[in-house]
Design a protein around this motif. Structure first.
Motif, PDB file in Angstrom:
ATOM      1  N   UNK A 100      -9.878  -0.810   3.322  1.00  0.00           N
ATOM      2  CA  UNK A 100      -8.586  -1.451   2.404  1.00  0.00           C
ATOM      3  C   UNK A 100      -7.590  -0.648   2.408  1.00  0.00           C
ATOM      4  N   UNK A 101      -6.420  -1.116   1.987  1.00  0.00           N
ATOM      5  CA  UNK A 101      -5.194  -0.270   1.989  1.00  0.00           C
ATOM      6  C   UNK A 101      -5.426   0.794   0.877  1.00  0.00           C
ATOM      7  N   UNK A 121       1.905  -0.174  -6.903  1.00  0.00           N
ATOM      8  CA  UNK A 121       1.840  -1.345  -5.793  1.00  0.00           C
ATOM      9  C   UNK A 121       1.530  -0.845  -4.281  1.00  0.00           C
ATOM     10  N   UNK A 122       0.846  -1.643  -3.676  1.00  0.00           N
ATOM     11  CA  UNK A 122       0.957  -1.534  -2.085  1.00  0.00           C
ATOM     12  C   UNK A 122       1.786  -2.485  -1.512  1.00  0.00           C
ATOM     13  N   UNK A 123       2.639  -1.765  -0.544  1.00  0.00           N
ATOM     14  CA  UNK A 123       3.593  -2.609   0.076  1.00  0.00           C
ATOM     15  C   UNK A 123       3.600  -2.180   1.675  1.00  0.00           C
ATOM     16  N   UNK A 124       3.026  -3.308   2.463  1.00  0.00           N
ATOM     17  CA  UNK A 124       3.134  -3.019   3.868  1.00  0.00           C
ATOM     18  C   UNK A 124       3.830  -3.919   4.620  1.00  0.00           C
ATOM     19  N   UNK A 125       4.912  -3.457   5.199  1.00  0.00           N
ATOM     20  CA  UNK A 125       5.843  -4.313   6.117  1.00  0.00           C
ATOM     21  C   UNK A 125       5.704  -4.001   7.546  1.00  0.00           C
ATOM     22  N   UNK A 126       5.748  -5.320   8.304  1.00  0.00           N
ATOM     23  CA  UNK A 126       5.501  -5.597   9.662  1.00  0.00           C
ATOM     24  C   UNK A 126       6.598  -6.381  10.147  1.00  0.00           C
ATOM     25  N   UNK A 138      -6.116  -4.119  -6.356  1.00  0.00           N
ATOM     26  CA  UNK A 138      -6.485  -5.481  -5.881  1.00  0.00           C
ATOM     27  C   UNK A 138      -6.613  -5.468  -4.260  1.00  0.00           C
ATOM     28  N   UNK A 139      -6.607  -4.507  -3.541  1.00  0.00           N
ATOM     29  CA  UNK A 139      -6.598  -4.176  -2.157  1.00  0.00           C
ATOM     30  C   UNK A 139      -7.781  -4.902  -1.415  1.00  0.00           C
ATOM     31  N   UNK A 140      -8.853  -5.138  -2.104  1.00  0.00           N
ATOM     32  CA  UNK A 140     -10.055  -5.652  -1.646  1.00  0.00           C
ATOM     33  C   UNK A 140      -9.916  -7.022  -1.453  1.00  0.00           C
ATOM     34  N   UNK A 141      -8.800  -7.522  -2.445  1.00  0.00           N
ATOM     35  CA  UNK A 141      -8.617  -9.121  -2.081  1.00  0.00           C
ATOM     36  C   UNK A 141      -7.554  -9.515  -1.108  1.00  0.00           C
TER      37      UNK A 141
END
Length: 484
Positions: A281-282, A327-332, A343-346
């Motif tokens: 996960x993240x 927060x987890x923020x991932x930009x592509x 909640x990164x498992x979700x």
């Protein structure tokens, strides 16, 4: 002791690591901070074993050329590279059964198979080698050996292995346990009898097949039928065997744990502490990254004001954040993930919904890898699509035709050799050619530098399945399938 054949199994989708992990570029190809992919790190662990001369990889056939690219840069030991190419995923039991049958055929019944997931991280190579030594001794004595990671915290995201009777070098497995709730995980940690299930295995190929024939005969019989219909090809680097699609689809879709390890009485576990992570996960990925004074972990250009405990991964776009926490923020280039850090498992539910909708963002990135290079979708709309195409020196796209679209090629840098209908000619920088719908065409890079060009497509249908191949140097079937 008999020969050891490591087998890297690359089958997971990595949906909890969307939007970086996608079907056509899954988790094993994710790059860590040092620039190495998880697959490359697994390869390096194998190459670090003293008594290994060959490596078997089980992977989807569409990922073969990307895998070869990752291996090529690291194969200084000149390991012999064998591949079993799956037409679709059928879980780990069929993959490992196929690997065992391959090893028996090419390396002998007493050869040992070391099964390693392609997308895990192990940071202690010395401990890894020591654990393999203990596992090999147990495997030679007829045990099916799995590796159990000694837990350092109560984890609800992993399966567990309960240790039973002590053996020399390990323990008999008393039971496999599904992912527990927090209270159960805390009890496991306090009790000291449970290990995390790392999904790594070591066994003699003949012992594995004997146990599978007893506990999951339909898996072995299905894979044997498939291999009988699959023609292996001996190449410069080893054996490549593309598994027959029709028969492989009939093999039960089941994990090796369910099919065998939970049923056999001959399963042992080697406890170990390897600096292991499944990077599932993240949140697991961010644990590998140092944090700043505010608990933030940043990759890319950011402007932060009153931000704490955030993970921001945006290598190509400026991010501003104000007054946010955890927060987890991932930009592509084509998708943005924003998630609560707890909640990164979700994240998998986002990927599953995209798959249900048949959305391109589940399968592809804007930049797509092909055997010959890459293409990037720059812009698209009704009746048009613009791509940047890069072809490596000496590589070639297939001789092909499109029913519903025409294409205009403009060379940006390098030299292109073009087949356009009956014509065969060179294009230099700033030169172009127009290819009407229905024309046979091919693009080749005859030079010594990358060929970069812009492709403008126009037509009533621009789907990536509008392609008919007539000839291809990579052995791809001349049928309608993914572009170029």
């Amino acid at each position: 002791m008999s020969a050891l054949v490591p087998c890297i199994v690359a089958g997971g989708a990595g949906t909890r690591l969307w939007p970086v992990s996608r079907e056509a570029m899954p988790k094993p190809f994710m790059r860590l901070a040092d620039g190495r992919s998880l697959l490359q790190k697994t390869f390096e662990r194998v190459a670090g074993l003293d008594d290994v001369a060959q490596l078997l990889t089980v992977i989807n056939r569409e990922l073969l050329f990307r895998t070869l690219d990752d291996y090529r840069a690291l194969n200084q030991k000149r390991l012999e590279l064998d591949f079993l190419l799956e037409p679709m995923g059928r879980n780990t039991a069929p993959a490992i059964a196929a690997a065992a049958l391959h090893v028996v055929r090419h390396y002998g019944e007493d050869a040992q198979l070391l099964v390693l997931p392609a997308d895990h991280l192990i940071r202690d190579q010395a401990a890894f080698i020591a654990a393999i030594g203990r596992a090999r001794a147990l495997a030679d004595a007829g045990w099916l050996v799995t590796f159990g990671i000694q837990p350092d915290h109560a984890e609800t995201g992993y399966g567990y292995i309960q240790q039973g009777e002590e053996l020399e070098g390990g323990y008999r497995v008393a039971s496999f346990v599904e992912k527990p709730d927090l209270a159960t995980a805390e009890a496991y940690l306090a009790g000291g009898k449970h290990l995390w299930n790392a999904g790594m295995f070591c066994f003699r190929a003949d012992v594995l097949l004997r146990e599978l024939r007893e506990h999951a005969p339909q898996v072995v019989e299905g894979v044997e039928k498939c291999l009988a219909l699959s023609a292996p090809a001996q190449g410069k680097q080893g054996v490549q065997c593309e598994l027959d699609g029709g028969s492989f689809a009939e093999v039960p879709d089941i994990s090796i744990d369910y099919a065998l390890m939970e049923r056999s009485a001959k399963v042992a576990v080697v406890p170990c502490n390897l600096g292991w992570s499944d990077i599932g996960s993240w949140q697991a990925l961010r644990e590998l990254t140092p944090a700043d004074a505010n608990g933030n972990q940043i990759n890319g250009e950011v402007i932060l004001h009153n931000v704490q405990g955030c993970y921001i991964d945006s290598p190509k776009r400026l991010v501003g954040a104000v007054g946010v926490r955890d927060l987890v923020v991932v930009d592509t280039p084509d998708a943005l993930l924003i998630a609560d850090a707890q909640c990164t498992q979700d994240v998998k539910f986002v990927a599953q919904e995209l798959k249900r909708r048949d959305h391109d963002a589940y399968r592809l990135h804007r930049t797509v890898t092909r055997p010959w290079g890459t293409y990037t979708v720059l812009e698209e709309g009704p009746r048009f699509k613009i791509k940047r195409i890069m072809v490596r020196p000496g590589e070639s796209l297939s001789l092909q035709m499109h029913h519903h679209r025409s294409e205009h090629w403009i060379v940006v840098s390098g030299t292109a050799r073009v087949v356009n209908g009956e014509r065969d000619f060179l294009l230099n920088t700033n030169e172009s050619t127009f290819i009407p719908a229905g024309h046979h065409h091919r693009l080749v890079n005859p030079g010594v530098i990358d060929l970069v060009m812009i492709e403008v497509q126009s037509g009533e249908y621009l789907g990536e399945d509008d392609i008919v191949r007539f000839n291809d140097i990579y052995g791809r079937a001349p049928v309608s399938e993914a572009t170029n």
